[in-house]
Write a protein that holds these residues in place. Structure first.
Motif, short mmCIF file in Angstrom:
data_model
loop_
_atom_site.label_atom_id
_atom_site.label_comp_id
_atom_site.label_asym_id
_atom_site.label_seq_id
_atom_site.Cartn_x
_atom_site.Cartn_y
_atom_site.Cartn_z
N ILE A 28 63.79 10.98 -7.06
CA ILE A 28 64.97 10.45 -6.37
C ILE A 28 64.92 8.93 -6.35
CG2 ILE A 28 66.27 10.48 -4.22
CD1 ILE A 28 64.92 13.22 -3.66
N ASN A 29 63.74 8.42 -6.03
CA ASN A 29 63.46 6.98 -6.14
C ASN A 29 61.95 6.84 -6.38
OD1 ASN A 29 62.30 7.39 -3.60
ND2 ASN A 29 63.98 6.43 -2.50
N SER A 80 69.71 15.86 -10.63
CA SER A 80 70.86 15.35 -9.90
C SER A 80 71.08 13.91 -10.37
CB SER A 80 70.61 15.42 -8.39
OG SER A 80 71.80 15.11 -7.67
N CYS A 81 71.95 13.18 -9.70
CA CYS A 81 72.17 11.77 -10.05
C CYS A 81 72.33 10.96 -8.78
CB CYS A 81 73.39 11.61 -10.97
SG CYS A 81 74.99 11.89 -10.19
N ASP A 82 72.40 9.65 -8.91
CA ASP A 82 72.42 8.78 -7.74
C ASP A 82 73.59 9.06 -6.81
OD1 ASP A 82 70.19 7.61 -8.80
OD2 ASP A 82 71.23 5.84 -9.61
N ASP A 83 74.75 9.36 -7.39
CA ASP A 83 75.96 9.58 -6.58
C ASP A 83 76.39 11.04 -6.54
OD1 ASP A 83 76.23 6.82 -6.00
OD2 ASP A 83 77.18 6.49 -7.94
N PRO A 103 74.49 12.69 -1.23
CA PRO A 103 73.57 12.60 -2.37
C PRO A 103 72.11 12.45 -1.92
CG PRO A 103 75.50 11.21 -2.74
CD PRO A 103 75.58 11.69 -1.32
N SER A 105 69.97 10.49 -3.06
CA SER A 105 69.61 9.07 -2.97
C SER A 105 69.95 8.50 -1.59
CB SER A 105 70.33 8.27 -4.07
OG SER A 105 71.73 8.39 -3.95
N GLU A 109 67.40 6.98 1.34
CA GLU A 109 67.53 5.67 1.99
C GLU A 109 67.36 5.79 3.49
OE1 GLU A 109 71.30 4.16 0.82
OE2 GLU A 109 70.70 3.74 -1.25
N HIS A 146 71.43 9.10 -14.66
CA HIS A 146 71.29 8.68 -13.26
C HIS A 146 72.59 8.14 -12.68
CE1 HIS A 146 71.17 4.42 -14.45
NE2 HIS A 146 70.35 4.75 -15.42
N ASP A 147 73.53 7.71 -13.55
CA ASP A 147 74.82 7.24 -13.05
C ASP A 147 75.88 8.35 -13.08
OD1 ASP A 147 75.29 7.51 -15.75
OD2 ASP A 147 76.02 5.46 -16.06
N ARG A 197 66.02 6.13 -19.99
CA ARG A 197 66.46 5.29 -18.88
C ARG A 197 67.68 4.45 -19.25
NH1 ARG A 197 66.52 5.89 -13.64
NH2 ARG A 197 66.78 3.91 -12.55
#
Length: 606
Positions: A28-29, A80-83, A103, A105, A109, A146-147, A197
């Motif tokens: 995820i990060n 999955s992806c960031d959004d 999400p 991400s 956070e 990722h986007d 990436r």
């Protein structure tokens, strides 16, 4: 025996179902990793900075089917992806879209994954995908940019399918069969699938080849959108089998960092082992030749028995069943994460030095993120103490800790010496990994100089015992099985406030420069605290004089207290120092159920 026979008859299916554990991982990060674990049929959120604490989970099957593992989903891959407000999971037969509250991400956070357990799992098969591939047992990996710009699923016999990860509707026009078997020379038996990436390529790993499929052409368009797949083909056996005198090899997955391709595989047969462990190899891209070459083995053996050993790349040993590797998204290091299936652990392979220096492959370092701490029992065992816990509770423990800071507290100790040191100070046992996590988070640990950049190393009571599982479940508690390993290995914990907590599995007889840290019951304390002033020292002396009691009084009181405590503990779990002849629960001797010995206060370590 019948199941093994079936697997030998169906080789493609065998490669997909062999081993139960972390089949797939999604970073995820640089701290949190989502894990699809088939041994407990769940998605876990693992904190890599705290040595593997599980901070969120989702059981993938209907909980009314807990007692029927054959009806479980058995995940193969996740992404999955960031959004994305969806998490996508594949089994061998279906793709599932898991609707998320927000999400992953965003959850990361806020360090809060509590909403994950309430997510809904639904099967997703777009209308534009042929029904003949649905439910046939050959569905494999899923990869998402990722986007969120593209997403693909691999089918071992059908090729590659696309879908929209941001809006996964059955009628989506973005859902297509974009690569058929044979297109761009991409054949059957797809094992691995990853976006690079840069998002310019899709890396496809087969049993003998890696295909680097273009996702962006010279005009900035995706060739797959126009039915024109173009791929570079890399023959792995041609470059790497020379390491084993031309032995036939099989390959599972590939990850690319800069000009290096890291590939996971091993020889198909070994004279040293029936189930030889996996290894990690590196190939280099040469611009002047426009080709990959120079295959170098950087971690694992490839020939020796499956195992669980950390340290340098050449010392490290993996199980024989890892399916996936990914790159940790970090700006500070270059780390490849191995989903080590039969060890039920994530293995962090730090390749920073050889990537940055283009040399020194002997500087690779391997550590473990060990998250599988009694999770099967907690989820599926309907008895005390398991039914009173949840998955996240197992990772947090409390109690009294004893440690000695300063340069004089650093010794070269093997596990027995560390245990003896705890016995010498009267505590009796080395701390478990969850206890280390809790104390590290609260700053209750020894340090040489008090500097946050300085690493602290201690022995833990965490075993490195594992085994091969063909069905969901857990290994025997004592590791006494023909398919088990690691009974002579324990974890050391290495931590500092800036970099977090890492673990390494090392042999119990190996001397390691460590500090003494022991755990017991109650609240925190420090060994040999220094008096702040001469007056305090005088006060301490007066206290000692005042505390002298005659043996004629203390001995009878001690005997009465010991007898009463023995009766009280008759049906309780026993601490590590409890005499063996008074035990009736063999699990106590393994050190595998330590949370029953400590005060569970549920502190938040984040």
């Amino acid at each position: 025996m019948i199941r093994w026979l079936l697997l030998s008859v169906l080789p493609n299916l065998a490669s997909a179902v062999t081993g139960q554990g972390p089949r797939s991982i999604h970073p995820i990060n640089d701290r949190y990793v989502a894990v699809a674990d088939s041994s407990i049929d769940a998605v876990l959120i693992v904190d890599g900075n705290s040595g593997g604490a599980v901070v969120g989970h989702l059981v993938l099957h209907d909980r009314t089917d807990d007692d029927d593992p054959y009806s479980w989903l058995e995940p193969v891959s996740l992404a999955s992806c960031d959004d994305c407000k969806y998490l996508f999971v594949t089994s061998n037969s279906a793709l599932y879209a898991i609707a998320l509250d927000r999400p992953l991400s965003v959850m990361a956070e806020s360090h809060d994954f509590s909403a994950l357990s309430n997510s809904v799992v639904r099967e997703y098969w777009p209308d534009n995908w042929s029904e003949k591939y649905k439910g046939d047992g050959y569905l494999r990996m899923v990869s998402i940019a990722h986007d969120g710009s593209s997403a693909y699923v691999a089918h071992a016999q059908g090729g590659i399918f696309s879908f929209d990860p941001l809006n996964p509707t059955e009628s989506s026009r973005r859902a297509k069969h974009v690569v058929h078997v044979g297109d761009a020379d991409i054949g059957q038996d797809i094992n691995g699938l990853h976006h690079t990436r840069s998002l310019k390529n899709l890396v496809i790993t087969r049993s003998k080849y890696v295909h680097i499929l273009k996702l962006v052409d010279e005009e900035g368009e995706n060739p797959l959108d126009f039915g024109n797949p173009v791929a570079y083909k890399l023959s792995l056996d041609y470059h790497c089998s020379k390491l084993y005198d031309g032995a036939e090899m099989t390959w599972m997955d590939t990850a690319i960092i800069n000009e290096y391709a890291f590939v996971m595989g091993h020889p198909k047969h070994s004279d040293k082992s029936e189930h030889n462990g996996m290894a990690l190899y590196r190939l280099t891209w040469y611009d002047e030749d426009e080709r990959w070459k120079d295959c170098v083995q950087i971690a694992g053996s490839g020939l020796e028995d499956a195992g669980w050993v950390d340290g340098s790349g050449f010392e490290a040993r993996f199980s024989s069943t890892p399916h996936e590797i990914v790159v940790l998204p970090s700006l500070e290091t270059h780390t490849v994460i191995v989903a080590d299936v039969d060890n039920r652990a994530l293995r962090y392979v730090d390749v920073t030095v050889p990537v940055e220096t283009h040399d020194q492959t002997d500087k690779v370092r391997v550590s473990s993120v060990a998250y599988d701490e009694d999770l099967y029992q907690v989820l599926y065992q309907k008895e005390e103490p398991w039914m009173t816990l949840n998955v996240e509770d197992v990772m947090r423990q409390d109690g009294k800790s004893y440690y000695h800071s300063g340069p004089e507290g650093l010794y070269s100790m093997n596990f027995a010496a560390a245990q003896d040191e705890c016995g010498r100070v009267g505590i009796g046992r080395v701390c478990t990994l969850p206890e280390i996590r809790a104390r590290f988070a609260r700053g209750q640990y020894p340090t040489i100089d008090g500097d946050d950049r300085t690493w602290t190393t201690v022995w833990t009571a965490e075993p490195c015992v594992s085994c091969h599982l063909e069905d969901p479940g857990r290994c025997a508690m004592d590791g006494d099985s023909d398919d088990s390993w690691g009974e002579n290995f324990k974890m050391i914990a290495i931590f500092n406030p800036q970099r977090g907590l890492q673990n390494q599995c090392v042999h119990v007889d190996r001397p390691v420069d460590t500090m003494s840290m022991c755990c017991g019951l109650g609240g925190p304390a420090v060994l040999s605290p220094k008096a702040a002033s001469a007056s305090e020292e005088d006060g301490s002396t007066d206290s000692k004089k005042a505390g002298v009691i005659s043996a004629g009084v203390i001995v009878p009181l001690f005997l009465i207290a010991a007898a009463a405590y023995g009766l009280y503990m008759r049906k309780k779990s026993k601490p590590g120092w409890w005499p063996k002849f008074l035990r009736n629960d063999q699990r106590e001797e393994t050190g595998h159920a330590p949370h029953r010995e400590v005060d569970m206060r549920g502190r938040d370590y984040i």
